[in-house]
Design a protein around this motif. Structure first.
Motif, mmCIF file in Angstrom:
data_model
loop_
_atom_site.group_PDB
_atom_site.id
_atom_site.type_symbol
_atom_site.label_atom_id
_atom_site.label_comp_id
_atom_site.label_asym_id
_atom_site.label_seq_id
_atom_site.Cartn_x
_atom_site.Cartn_y
_atom_site.Cartn_z
ATOM 1 N N ASP A 166 20.573 -0.605 17.617
ATOM 2 C CA ASP A 166 22.017 -0.806 17.523
ATOM 3 C C ASP A 166 22.420 -1.402 16.175
ATOM 4 O O ASP A 166 21.726 -2.269 15.632
ATOM 5 N N LEU A 167 23.539 -0.919 15.652
ATOM 6 C CA LEU A 167 24.140 -1.479 14.449
ATOM 7 C C LEU A 167 25.187 -2.487 14.890
ATOM 8 O O LEU A 167 26.175 -2.121 15.545
ATOM 9 N N ILE A 168 24.976 -3.743 14.557
ATOM 10 C CA ILE A 168 25.869 -4.810 14.998
ATOM 11 C C ILE A 168 26.543 -5.431 13.784
ATOM 12 O O ILE A 168 25.876 -5.839 12.828
ATOM 13 N N GLN A 202 23.860 -5.988 10.947
ATOM 14 C CA GLN A 202 22.578 -6.408 11.513
ATOM 15 C C GLN A 202 21.922 -5.244 12.253
ATOM 16 O O GLN A 202 22.534 -4.588 13.092
ATOM 17 N N CYS A 203 20.688 -4.981 11.876
ATOM 18 C CA CYS A 203 19.843 -4.028 12.601
ATOM 19 C C CYS A 203 18.408 -4.417 12.283
ATOM 20 O O CYS A 203 17.927 -4.211 11.164
ATOM 21 N N GLN A 218 31.669 -10.444 16.564
ATOM 22 C CA GLN A 218 30.697 -9.372 16.361
ATOM 23 C C GLN A 218 31.086 -8.167 17.200
ATOM 24 O O GLN A 218 31.767 -8.287 18.218
ATOM 25 N N ILE A 219 30.646 -7.013 16.722
ATOM 26 C CA ILE A 219 30.926 -5.781 17.446
ATOM 27 C C ILE A 219 29.715 -4.869 17.357
ATOM 28 O O ILE A 219 29.082 -4.762 16.297
ATOM 29 N N ASN A 220 29.368 -4.262 18.466
ATOM 30 C CA ASN A 220 28.237 -3.338 18.520
ATOM 31 C C ASN A 220 28.761 -1.929 18.268
ATOM 32 O O ASN A 220 29.594 -1.411 19.018
ATOM 33 N N LEU A 221 28.270 -1.308 17.198
ATOM 34 C CA LEU A 221 28.715 0.031 16.814
ATOM 35 C C LEU A 221 27.799 1.126 17.348
ATOM 36 O O LEU A 221 27.914 2.286 16.956
ATOM 37 N N GLY A 222 26.878 0.754 18.233
ATOM 38 C CA GLY A 222 26.009 1.753 18.834
ATOM 39 C C GLY A 222 24.778 2.046 17.995
ATOM 40 O O GLY A 222 24.421 1.295 17.081
ATOM 41 N N ASN A 223 24.130 3.171 18.293
ATOM 42 C CA ASN A 223 22.842 3.516 17.681
ATOM 43 C C ASN A 223 22.894 4.933 17.086
ATOM 44 O O ASN A 223 22.173 5.828 17.519
#
Length: 478
Positions: free
Chosen positions: A69-71, A88-89, A58-63
């Motif tokens: 956050d868009l994960i 995922q959000c 998984q990677i967190n792409l920020g907000n």
């Protein structure tokens, strides 16, 4: 070998509201069988994580949209092993309703944000695939929900991979008030008559038509129809301007899912050589619906969203005439509340001849296709239609209006006749086609000949993928 990122808002077997999910669930599988690395991207709606393999990465792409956050979750569809990224959000996708509508059947008020986020992530993956250690060669987006992907790529002013847009239904164009445009984060330079602006709003689908490298529809006839005012839904001018990149590629069928000889959902499996066993499915369906069990008269069926587009108001008008001749009718579908109520009222009036189930049930739809004699699809327009393709494989003869993909797949005349076709979207034309169907049913030799023709048509993805690969290769060559 090509790396293809395939983006859709619904994918069977994870979630389904219509034909888009079937295509998104089967075309990538067919392309993978040809040796290409196809990976999917879809929102992580409520319950979807229960239907996939354990998360591998998984990677967190920020907000970027100020909604949380868009994960990006990397996993696989359990049923076929296809790699998929789930976006995922919690604030955007984990809700009690469906993918587009709330529990009252109304559009979510933040759909522009929900699918801007999906599109933005598709653009990020297309440009910065190294984030997930996989770089696509082609971005293939579907319908308006992914339509802003190419707008983000355009606004970032950088060279990007070729983008293919597939239009499954032009009527749903993803239009929103201009006042919401700033929420997308897109450049206002795109908000022009020749760009995203659409009759005083902005349209995600129009963005994809204007900025994609290729536009495809789900049948050749629909590709021609949408260039006209009658079928263009306000986008015909845009499409004519971009006609040079428009292609009609007929949808395929996953015969691993839809074949009566291996279908676990139906009462009795059968094939071309054991076609008489279809009668057992007819009897079982009549029993399941508590209808008169005589088999001497035809059983008509509908599996559909209940909308004006599908012409089901015409069915309501002509059915009493067919029922008076002894025919029966079974429906599975949901949608317009007035149509739902009207079909339920019809069931009350003909309790021995009419069975109605409001909602959708995948296994029951298989039993219905196997058990009915004829499938009614009197659509006012039909981009492709999949139910008639399923019906043909099951020896169920479609009764269709000559439009879109129906015109490309169902034929009444000639040695390869496989159904019944009418020209005009009116009760007179539909009633005439149903009467021809009933007359043919009474001549069982002629009826069986049409059934055999129908079952021998091949609409498999195996045939269709060659068209897709040729298009992808052409774009990469350019």
């Amino acid at each position: 070998m090509m790396n293809i990122l395939f983006v859709a808002s619904e994918i069977y077997p994870l979630i389904k509201t219509g034909g888009l999910a079937d295509v998104a669930g089967s075309l990538p599988v067919a392309l993978r069988k040809k040796g290409h690395d196809v990976r999917l991207l879809m929102p992580a709606y409520s319950g979807v994580l229960d239907k996939v393999a354990p998360i591998q990465n998984q990677i967190n792409l920020g907000n970027p949209f100020n909604v949380g956050d868009l994960i990006l979750l990397e996993t696989q569809i359990l049923e076929n092993g296809t790699p998929i990224w789930l976006l995922q959000c919690q604030n955007l996708y984990e809700r009690d309703g469906g993918p587009y509508l709330d529990t009252d059947g109304k559009d979510y008020k933040d759909n522009h944000l929900r699918f801007s986020a999906l599109s933005w992530v598709a653009a990020v993956l297309s440009s910065y695939g190294s984030l997930m250690k996989w770089q696509p060669d082609i971005l293939h987006i579907n319908d308006w929900q992914a339509g802003l992907s190419v707008a983000y790529l355009k606004s970032w002013n950088m060279k990007h991979i070729p983008v293919v847009t597939t239009v499954h239904n032009l009527r749903y164009n993803g239009s929103f008030p201009i006042s919401l445009y700033s929420d997308t984060g897109l450049s206002h330079d795109l908000l022009t008559h020749h760009g995203i602006e659409f009759y005083g709003q902005f349209s995600a689908l129009k963005a994809s038509l204007v900025y994609s490298d290729a536009i495809t529809t789900v049948s050749p006839t629909y590709a021609k129809e949408i260039l006209t005012t009658e079928y263009g839904d306000g986008l015909d001018g845009t499409l004519r301007a971009h006609q040079h990149k428009l292609h009609g590629i007929l949808n395929g069928v996953d015969y691993d899912q839809w074949s009566p000889d291996i279908d676990p959902a139906i009462d009795t499996q059968y094939d071309l050589k054991t076609l008489d066993l279809k009668q057992k499915n007819k009897l079982a369906l009549l029993q399941e619906n508590h209808l008169d069990e005589s088999l001497e008269q035809p059983v008509f069926g509908v599996v559909s969203r209940l909308t004006e587009q599908k012409g089901l108001d015409l069915v309501l008008e002509v059915l009493p005439t067919a029922l008076a001749q002894g025919a029966k009718f079974i429906l599975l579908g949901s949608g317009d509340k007035a149509l739902e109520s009207a079909f339920l009222a019809l069931q009350q009036s003909y309790p021995q001849q009419v069975g109605v189930r409001i909602g959708y049930d995948e296994e029951y739809s298989h039993r219905l296709q196997a058990g009915i004699d004829a499938l009614l699809i009197p659509s006012r327009f039909e981009p492709c239609g999949l139910t008639q393709l399923y019906a043909l494989k099951y020896g169920t003869l479609p009764v269709v209006r000559k439009t879109g993909g129906l015109a490309d797949t169902v034929f009444e005349d000639g040695p390869e006749a496989n159904g019944f076709v009418f020209q005009n979207a009116d009760t007179k034309s539909l009633n005439s086609a149903i009467n021809r169907c009933i007359e043919t049913f009474r001549d069982q030799k002629s009826w069986k000949h049409r059934q055999e023709n129908a079952m021998q048509y091949d609409f498999s993805w195996e045939k269709t993928t060659s068209h897709w690969l040729a298009l992808y290769s052409d774009l990469l060559g350019k």
